[in-house]
Design a protein around this motif. Structure first.
Motif, PDB file in Angstrom:
ATOM      1  N   PRO A  24      -6.654   3.698   1.238  1.00 37.30           N
ATOM      2  CA  PRO A  24      -7.564   3.058   0.276  1.00 37.30           C
ATOM      3  C   PRO A  24      -6.987   1.792  -0.353  1.00 37.30           C
ATOM      4  CG  PRO A  24      -7.526   5.428  -0.059  1.00 37.30           C
ATOM      5  CD  PRO A  24      -6.431   5.123   0.900  1.00 37.30           C
ATOM      6  N   HIS A  25      -5.661   1.748  -0.509  1.00 33.13           N
ATOM      7  CA  HIS A  25      -5.024   0.558  -1.067  1.00 33.13           C
ATOM      8  C   HIS A  25      -4.883  -0.549  -0.018  1.00 33.13           C
ATOM      9  CE1 HIS A  25      -4.028   2.856  -4.665  1.00 33.13           C
ATOM     10  NE2 HIS A  25      -3.548   3.807  -3.890  1.00 33.13           N
ATOM     11  N   ALA A  80       0.830  -1.208   0.000  1.00 37.39           N
ATOM     12  CA  ALA A  80       0.000   0.000   0.000  1.00 37.39           C
ATOM     13  C   ALA A  80       0.862   1.255   0.000  1.00 37.39           C
ATOM     14  CB  ALA A  80      -0.921  -0.007   1.214  1.00 37.39           C
ATOM     15  N   ILE A  81       1.949   1.240   0.767  1.00 37.65           N
ATOM     16  CA  ILE A  81       2.840   2.408   0.804  1.00 37.65           C
ATOM     17  C   ILE A  81       3.503   2.608  -0.554  1.00 37.65           C
ATOM     18  CG2 ILE A  81       4.969   3.320   1.820  1.00 37.65           C
ATOM     19  CD1 ILE A  81       4.144   1.949   4.451  1.00 37.65           C
ATOM     20  N   LYS A  82       3.904   1.511  -1.188  1.00 38.37           N
ATOM     21  CA  LYS A  82       4.552   1.625  -2.503  1.00 38.37           C
ATOM     22  C   LYS A  82       3.569   2.087  -3.575  1.00 38.37           C
ATOM     23  CE  LYS A  82       7.777  -1.072  -3.874  1.00 38.37           C
ATOM     24  NZ  LYS A  82       8.579  -2.217  -4.341  1.00 38.37           N
ATOM     25  N   ALA A  83       2.270   1.919  -3.325  1.00 38.06           N
ATOM     26  CA  ALA A  83       1.264   2.353  -4.294  1.00 38.06           C
ATOM     27  C   ALA A  83       1.039   3.858  -4.276  1.00 38.06           C
ATOM     28  CB  ALA A  83      -0.064   1.634  -4.031  1.00 38.06           C
ATOM     29  N   VAL A  84       1.546   4.543  -3.242  1.00 34.07           N
ATOM     30  CA  VAL A  84       1.409   6.001  -3.186  1.00 34.07           C
ATOM     31  C   VAL A  84       2.305   6.608  -4.265  1.00 34.07           C
ATOM     32  CG1 VAL A  84       1.755   8.050  -1.761  1.00 34.07           C
ATOM     33  CG2 VAL A  84       0.940   5.928  -0.715  1.00 34.07           C
ATOM     34  N   PRO A  85       1.769   7.456  -5.128  1.00 31.81           N
ATOM     35  CA  PRO A  85       2.587   8.054  -6.198  1.00 31.81           C
ATOM     36  C   PRO A  85       3.820   8.764  -5.646  1.00 31.81           C
ATOM     37  CG  PRO A  85       0.272   8.490  -6.575  1.00 31.81           C
ATOM     38  CD  PRO A  85       0.366   7.881  -5.210  1.00 31.81           C
ATOM     39  N   ALA A  86       4.970   8.459  -6.221  1.00 35.92           N
ATOM     40  CA  ALA A  86       6.222   9.070  -5.732  1.00 35.92           C
ATOM     41  C   ALA A  86       6.199  10.582  -5.866  1.00 35.92           C
ATOM     42  CB  ALA A  86       7.402   8.483  -6.506  1.00 35.92           C
TER      43      ALA A  86
END
Length: 242
Positions: free
Chosen positions: A163-164, A130-136
């Motif tokens: 949400p992810h 989920a953290i990696k899904a946050v746009p850089a």
């Protein structure tokens, strides 16, 4: 032809003896305590594990990889037996080594610990993804704006990752409620064990196991409603898939 009411002795589900209804509800309460406690502990371990895997050093990442791999590879029943019996034995040996007597660990605390360790491995991967899904770009913009790391986590990463993470975490909650049934093998008086005791004492196996199934189903249905409300809240403003 006899109807179902004459074939099933519904009085066995009465709350007062000789009925077993009160005992089953007490077992359900024990199961819920273990599920909530184990799930909470798993979230704490999973949060630390996700942060360690993403931002920790090489040794930390390797140790966490071993932890998550082992827990996800070994059947949960085997893990429960290992953690419950071997963990208690190791704790007592350590207590004797430092000069204390045997440690009396409550079944509730042991159950929460066992479920929490199992949940922690899965929560680590859910939260890491989920953290990696946050746009850089959002993180970079926050840094350019001068936000401190704690502010970035609180105001950018956490709201964007939830949400992810919620679908995976909600699934882990439902798994935790069912995993409590595995603690019956170590003699903890949760819902499955007291159901087995009631059925064995009365020979009304169909009645009691169906009643236990209904109680587990009720937990799932209520959980689904609450999860749906939480998910809708944190998905406000997000674009819907076509």
């Amino acid at each position: 032809m006899a109807d179902a009411g004459s074939l099933i002795n519904w009085s066995l589900l009465a709350f007062d003896p000789p009925g077993w209804g009160g005992v089953m509800l007490a077992g359900l309460w024990q199961s819920l305590q273990i599920a909530v406690g184990g799930y909470t502990l798993g979230l704490i371990l999973g949060t630390g594990g996700a942060m360690g895997k993403l931002y920790g050093g090489p040794v930390t990442k390797d140790l966490l990889e071993i932890y998550t791999t082992l827990v996800r590879a070994v059947p949960e029943l085997v893990l429960i037996l290992i953690l419950y019996y071997a963990g208690t034995d190791v704790l007592n040996q350590f207590s004797a080594l430092v000069g204390f007597g045997p440690v009396d660990i409550s079944g509730l605390a042991a159950g929460i610990f066992v479920i929490g360790v199992v949940q922690g491995a899965y929560s680590t991967e859910v939260l890491r993804g989920a953290i990696k899904a946050v746009p850089a770009g959002q993180i970079e913009a926050a840094r350019a704006y001068g936000m401190a790391p704690t502010q970035i986590m609180r105001r950018i990463t956490l709201p964007a990752m939830l949400p992810h993470a919620i679908p995976g975490l909600s699934n882990l909650w439902l798994i935790a409620t069912k995993d409590t049934a595995l603690l019956a093998v170590v003699g903890f008086s949760e819902l499955t064990l007291v159901t087995r005791q009631a059925a064995g004492s009365t020979k009304a196996y169909l009645l009691f196991f169906c009643a236990a199934g209904v109680l587990y189903l009720m937990i799932t249905l209520v959980s689904n409603v609450l999860i749906g409300l939480i998910e809708r809240h944190y998905r406000r403003g997000m674009a819907r898939a076509a």
